[in-house]
Every structure is written in structure tokens, then in C-alpha cells.
Write an enzyme that holds these catalytic residues in place. Structure first.
Site, PDB file in Angstrom:
ATOM      1  N   HIS A 118      -3.919  -4.997   0.451  1.00  0.00           N
ATOM      2  CA  HIS A 118      -3.420  -5.394   1.773  1.00  0.00           C
ATOM      3  C   HIS A 118      -3.512  -6.909   1.936  1.00  0.00           C
ATOM      4  O   HIS A 118      -4.464  -7.404   2.545  1.00  0.00           O
ATOM      5  CB  HIS A 118      -4.222  -4.691   2.875  1.00  0.00           C
ATOM      6  CG  HIS A 118      -3.845  -3.263   3.072  1.00  0.00           C
ATOM      7  ND1 HIS A 118      -2.840  -2.870   3.930  1.00  0.00           N
ATOM      8  CD2 HIS A 118      -4.315  -2.133   2.496  1.00  0.00           C
ATOM      9  CE1 HIS A 118      -2.715  -1.552   3.889  1.00  0.00           C
ATOM     10  NE2 HIS A 118      -3.597  -1.077   3.025  1.00  0.00           N
ATOM     11  N   GLU A 165      -2.085  -8.756   3.957  1.00  0.00           N
ATOM     12  CA  GLU A 165      -2.037  -9.187   5.366  1.00  0.00           C
ATOM     13  C   GLU A 165      -3.426  -9.345   5.973  1.00  0.00           C
ATOM     14  O   GLU A 165      -3.589 -10.034   6.975  1.00  0.00           O
ATOM     15  CB  GLU A 165      -1.172  -8.222   6.196  1.00  0.00           C
ATOM     16  CG  GLU A 165      -1.804  -6.879   6.554  1.00  0.00           C
ATOM     17  CD  GLU A 165      -1.752  -5.842   5.432  1.00  0.00           C
ATOM     18  OE1 GLU A 165      -1.420  -6.202   4.290  1.00  0.00           O
ATOM     19  OE2 GLU A 165      -2.064  -4.668   5.709  1.00  0.00           O
ATOM     20  N   CYS A 212       0.835  -1.213   0.000  1.00  0.00           N
ATOM     21  CA  CYS A 212       0.000   0.000   0.000  1.00  0.00           C
ATOM     22  C   CYS A 212       0.870   1.263   0.000  1.00  0.00           C
ATOM     23  O   CYS A 212       1.525   1.552  -0.985  1.00  0.00           O
ATOM     24  CB  CYS A 212      -0.992  -0.026   1.161  1.00  0.00           C
ATOM     25  SG  CYS A 212      -2.317   1.189   0.945  1.00  0.00           S
TER      26      CYS A 212
END
Ligand code: MN
Length: 231
Positions: free
Chosen positions: A206, A208, A105
Site C-alpha cells: 500500500h 498510499e 493490493c
């Protein structure tokens, strides 16, 4: 030995603790541990980062537009000058080592600016999909197409996928030596890499937040950590 991944300190309030935990969990599943690097002294931060096995530049505040030669517009977010300077020196020191870099990001945007590129300070008027959707962070909210013959394609073996999205800025002009390896359905750069460096991967989404449920997203962390362990 578990690879040690340098990450710039993102703050310790409750929200950031939650956001940080997602990176830690994704890297732990890949077999690595995180070393949080304090940026108050940028030169010390650069030395500490360069001693680690990999560098992960995470999400965060908008980069000061002065870094890419523009005055801030009214829709540009409040920058974090300390983090900008620390990450600049960390990335510079790290690239000298040739060790793997994974940028997520803001991290991907930061790599682009570091290599001389620029950003759209706000894409709200330009986007056709919602690129700022915190509530769909664990699922997905827009399509991306992946360039064949890219590192990302080698990891994913697919040209079409869906990702989450939590950004209101995007790459405008591309930094020197970088290539766009994935684009959103409405044309924004969603991944970058460079053939001129052993392992440098940036993604605008993202992973994660998706990696616990998506084996494909976890594969990005696995590949990064594997590269860190192999060097
Ligand atoms: Mn997006």
C-alpha cells in the site's frame, strides 16, 4: 489541466473515508484529482471511468473466487459482488482506451484475475513474513526484491527494498501476458506489469500509506499521474 483519476467507490463509513483519503492525498501530491465512480450500474461505471485520464484500482474485499474458477474456502473473505462486476467492466473499458492503470493490493490481484490468473485464497499457512500488518502500514514489514529491466526498477533504481503489507491473499498462477516485477522475501508476487500495455503497474503493498514520508513510494503516484497527463 489536472489529470482526473477514476477510482471505484469504496464506501463512506469512517474507516473507508480514512483509507480513501490516503489515495486522494497521494494523487494530489502528484497533481491529480480523484473521481469516485459508483458501481451500482456497471455499464455506466465503465463509461464514466473510460472518460477519465487514468484508472486506479484500490485495496478492498477479497475477490469472489468464482471469478477465477474456484469454490470459496473457509478462509476467503466475504466478496463484494457489486464492486467485482463494476471493476471488471471498468477495467475492460479502460484497457480499450490504452490509458494508464495503477492497481494496488486487491487491485493488483484483480488485474491478475482479469488476465486469467488465480489467487491463493489465504497465505497464512504459506507465509514466512507477516503479510497482514495494519499497524506497520506507514513504515514497512517485509523485504521485496525487484526485477532489473522492469518498469518498477526504472522508477526505483534499486533491487532491494522494504514495503508495508496488508493482504492475506496473493497471486498463485499469473495472468496471461503479465510479468512479476517484484517478489517478497518469502516468494509471493509483490508487483506485476506487462510490456503489452503502455502503463499497467500493480503492487501488492500500500504505497498510499507510505508516500507522505517516502519519496520513493510517492514516485509511483508521480509516474502514474505523469503518464496520465502525457496521453
Ligand atoms: Mn506482502
Amino acid at each position: 489541466m489536472q489529470p482526473i483519476i477514476a477510482m471505484p467507490q469504496m464506501g463512506n463509513d469512517l474507516f473507508r473515508k480514512y483509507m480513501k483519503s490516503k489515495y486522494v492525498q497521494s494523487l494530489a501530491r502528484a497533481g491529480a484529482v480523484v473521481r469516485w465512480i459508483d458501481g451500482q450500474d456497471p455499464q455506466k461505471a465503465a463509461r464514466e471511468a473510460a472518460a477519465c485520464d487514468g484508472l486506479l484500482l484500490p485495496g478492498g474485499a477479497d475477490i469472489a473466487p468464482e471469478r477465477y474458477g474456484q469454490p470459496p474456502t473457509e478462509n476467503s473473505g466475504k466478496p463484494n459482488a457489486i464492486r467485482d462486476e463494476a471493476e471488471w467492466q471498468m477495467l475492460a473499458a479502460f484497457l480499450d482506451t490504452g490509458k494508464p492503470v495503477f492497481a494496488i493490493c486487491r487491485g493488483m490481484q484483480f488485474v491478475n484475475v482479469f488476465f486469467g490468473g488465480t489467487l491463493f485464497q489465504d497465505i497464512k499457512e504459506k507465509q514466512q513474513y507477516r503479510h497482514m500488518d495494519f499497524f506497520s502500514r506507514a513504515s514497512s514489514c517485509h523485504p521485496v526484491s525487484i526485477e532489473p529491466n522492469s518498469l518498477l526498477y526504472r522508477l526505483w533504481q534499486t533491487e532491494k527494498t522494504e514495503v508495508n503489507s496488508m493482504h492475506h491473499q496473493a497471486i498463485d498462477t499469473l495472468g496471461k501476458g503479465l510479468r512479476v516485477s517484484a517478489k517478497s522475501g518469502d516468494g509471493f508476487a509483490e508487483a506485476i506489469e506487462t510490456p503489452e500495455y503502455p502503463f499497467l503497474l500493480g503492487v501488492q503493498w500500500h504505497p498510499e500509506h507510505m508516500s507522505r514520508k517516502s519519496e520513493q513510494q510517492q514516485r509511483l503516484f508521480d509516474a502514474f499521474v505523469r503518464e496520465c497527463a502525457n496521453r
